[in-house]
Enzyme design. Structure first.
Site, mmCIF file in Angstrom:
data_model
loop_
_atom_site.group_PDB
_atom_site.id
_atom_site.type_symbol
_atom_site.label_atom_id
_atom_site.label_comp_id
_atom_site.label_asym_id
_atom_site.label_seq_id
_atom_site.Cartn_x
_atom_site.Cartn_y
_atom_site.Cartn_z
ATOM 1 N N LYS B 138 0.830 -1.206 0.000
ATOM 2 C CA LYS B 138 0.000 0.000 0.000
ATOM 3 C C LYS B 138 0.858 1.248 0.000
ATOM 4 C CE LYS B 138 0.259 2.268 3.301
ATOM 5 N NZ LYS B 138 1.356 2.829 4.121
ATOM 6 N N TYR B 224 -4.202 4.427 5.921
ATOM 7 C CA TYR B 224 -4.684 3.723 7.122
ATOM 8 C C TYR B 224 -5.951 4.371 7.667
ATOM 9 C CZ TYR B 224 -0.259 1.184 7.362
ATOM 10 O OH TYR B 224 0.803 0.374 7.078
#
Lengths: 378, 378
Positions: B138, B224
């Site tokens: 990510k 996140y």
């Protein structure tokens, strides 16, 4: 410094608390010994809603420097209930029409206005004109212009003014301000504040009626998050942007339900806040360069709960915040000690409230603020 | 379901793990017994930076269904160090130029791309073309277009794709998703997420170089907070607004330092988030109609810490999240179990990232999102 008017002079003379202060330029602080029970200031509560009933009146049973001396109510049947319960003399019971006669009542030193927001300015100004010191419940008023009118009236009538910011008197708040001032955890970088509760079952309450409240969650709980953002950084913000969220328009017909806002500060700190009448939130978290500290709950009636990044649990003896608040203001009047929640603080917060509403009306556009140190009490 | 290509067929045949799946339409799950050590899938790590060195490689010593089978590095001296430390066969060591030869290496089933963001698409697509399953770290890429290209390449080459969302495999995340799904604390009303750390001392790192990273705090930590906002509400947002804060432009010359964003959800929930390279933040708090739950820390390598409004401390055995993540993906490949971090999830988050940057460029204007259930894994 208190300036002596004929009225305040006779009021003090009546209580027998005039001393050397009159003999020269000595501050009033020299005139009093605070331990003397006779020097308690008399407070009249204006508006006997739930806040006066469940918070202010019980708190006034615990105060050291003031006491419940009078009431002002628009509800006839409350008069006898309060008279009996708190032993209030008949001549210190007023209604909204004959309120101005309080000017002649030397047992009342302070008027605490705990009415719906839109009525604050009227009664604070009338109290000031009656020569009484004023505590104006938060939010101070429904506009900056009204805040100015209250401040001016108090200045013109030589009375002291404070806003009902009970959290300013809470020891946890004082500890937070100390952490920020002393940089205990380094420089403040980011502050996150939430202040909200879930309102349901009573869509007709005054808080949801814009004419009475001036606004919804922001005017009610949002002011706490504005306050924590400021004492969490130790500065006034230099800009704000904001967003509004409406998910239960059937219930919140007239006032804002949930608002988020973001602040920039001169010292580089950033803050964001959430306030709501549709979600709970009761938290202040301050992230610094070398650690963090948190209050959660941060602004309920207490006890507040705090923790820091080094694992310390903050623990202070709990006392009713409103008792501490009214004692702090009484000490300010009696001794010239710092006014920790002055009218300028309430006005500053209302400037921010208006900027938040303006940002929302402009699609979230950043609003510059030129507050300087207005209302900052270190 | 995995489609058999010549390559995948021979690869499975080599490992002796072909079973009844080939005899009809039975799912692959029937073909395997996961306890058989021989069925571990071989993973090649691409990019031997700190994440591979300190997280992925150690995690691969704990995985049950996959193992460290190869490396791809642009740094010659790392080859021998890793070869020796992890007993990697010479023929499974590649550099960026000869990487495509991995197509012939039947010991490599999965390629884990842990390179700077701007290199993800290139290497994921090359891995897919080599017939390897892909884990893309990510954020998935530096644009939605690149995410699409990766997804298409994996589809065209019949390989599985997941994004390095280790938190999706963490038991605390699973508990949060369960709370939301089962309405353990009622309806979700408000979610607050912070994800940040203080970057200093190395202004030349790739994360602060937009060409390599595609963006700053938002691309790194912000993802996140986007993820927690979504699994904290169980839905994709229907709109987002955002603000950027810059206080150390001398250090953050090229990328965003601090960003706040606000989300609306179809179910009425509201969320706000903060991400920063200049302030710490590691928290998810979810306020519901009947209580709340919180993770703090919420997305560090663990152990995560959680608490709920009924006083329960969440406690789950700690295992390296990356080990759980790579095992989850391996099980998906081996048994057809759910892909809990599919490419569509990474793409969805990149759509949100792009909307956040667009909102910032438009002065905080709300951006509508039409995500449907893209990437939502319940």
């Amino acid at each position: 410094m208190k300036h002596f008017t004929r009225r305040s002079f006779s009021s003090l003379a009546t209580k027998g608390i005039l001393g050397s202060a009159l003999l020269g330029n000595l501050p009033m602080a020299n005139a009093f010994t605070l331990s003397d029970k006779n020097k308690k200031l008399g407070i009249a509560l204006v508006g006997l809603g739930s806040y006066s009933t469940y918070q202010l009146a019980p708190s006034l049973q615990e105060t050291e420097h003031c006491y419940l001396a009078g009431i002002v109510t628009g509800t006839k049947e409350k008069e006898s209930i309060w008279k009996e319960k708190y032993n209030i003399p008949k001549q210190s019971i007023y209604n909204y029409d004959n309120f101005d006669a309080i000017v002649k009542n030397d047992t009342i030193d302070i008027v605490y206005v705990a009415l719906p927001n839109s009525m604050h300015a009227d009664f604070c100004i009338r109290a000031a004109k009656a020569g009484k010191h004023v505590i104006c419940e938060k939010p101070m008023a429904v506009s900056v212009a009204e805040c100015d009118a209250i401040i001016n009236a108090c200045n013109e009538n030589n009375v002291k003014l404070s806003v009902g910011y009970r959290m300013q008197s809470d020891p946890y708040t004082k500890e937070v301000k100390k952490f920020v001032k002393e940089k205990t955890f380094g420089d403040v970088l980011f502050v996150s504040s939430d202040a909200g509760y879930i309102s349901k079952g009573n869509p007709d309450q005054w808080r949801l009626n814009k004419k009475l409240s001036g606004g919804g969650a922001l005017m009610n709980m949002g002011v706490y998050a504005i306050q924590t953002s400021i004492y969490g950084t130790g500065q006034n913000p230099i800009s704000v942007s904001a967003q509004e969220f409406s998910t239960r328009p059937d219930y919140f017909k007239d006032t804002d339900e949930t608002i988020t806002a973001q602040f920039k500060f001169e010292n580089g700190a950033v803050a964001h806040m959430m306030t709501s009448h549709n979600a709970n939130g009761n938290r202040l978290k301050v992230h610094c360069s070398d650690g963090w500290f948190q209050l959660d709950p941060a602004h309920s009636y207490g006890p507040i709960s705090g923790i820091t990044s080094n694992g310390n649990i903050l623990e202070f003896p709990h006392k009713r915040q409103q008792a501490l608040q009214m004692d702090d203001f009484s000490k300010h009047i009696l001794t010239g000690s710092k006014n920790i929640a002055p009218g300028e603080m309430g006005k500053r917060d209302m400037i921010i409230v208006e900027a938040i509403y303006k940002s929302i009306s402009e699609g979230g556009k950043e609003q510059k603020l030129s507050l300087g140190n207005l209302g900052v009490v270190s």
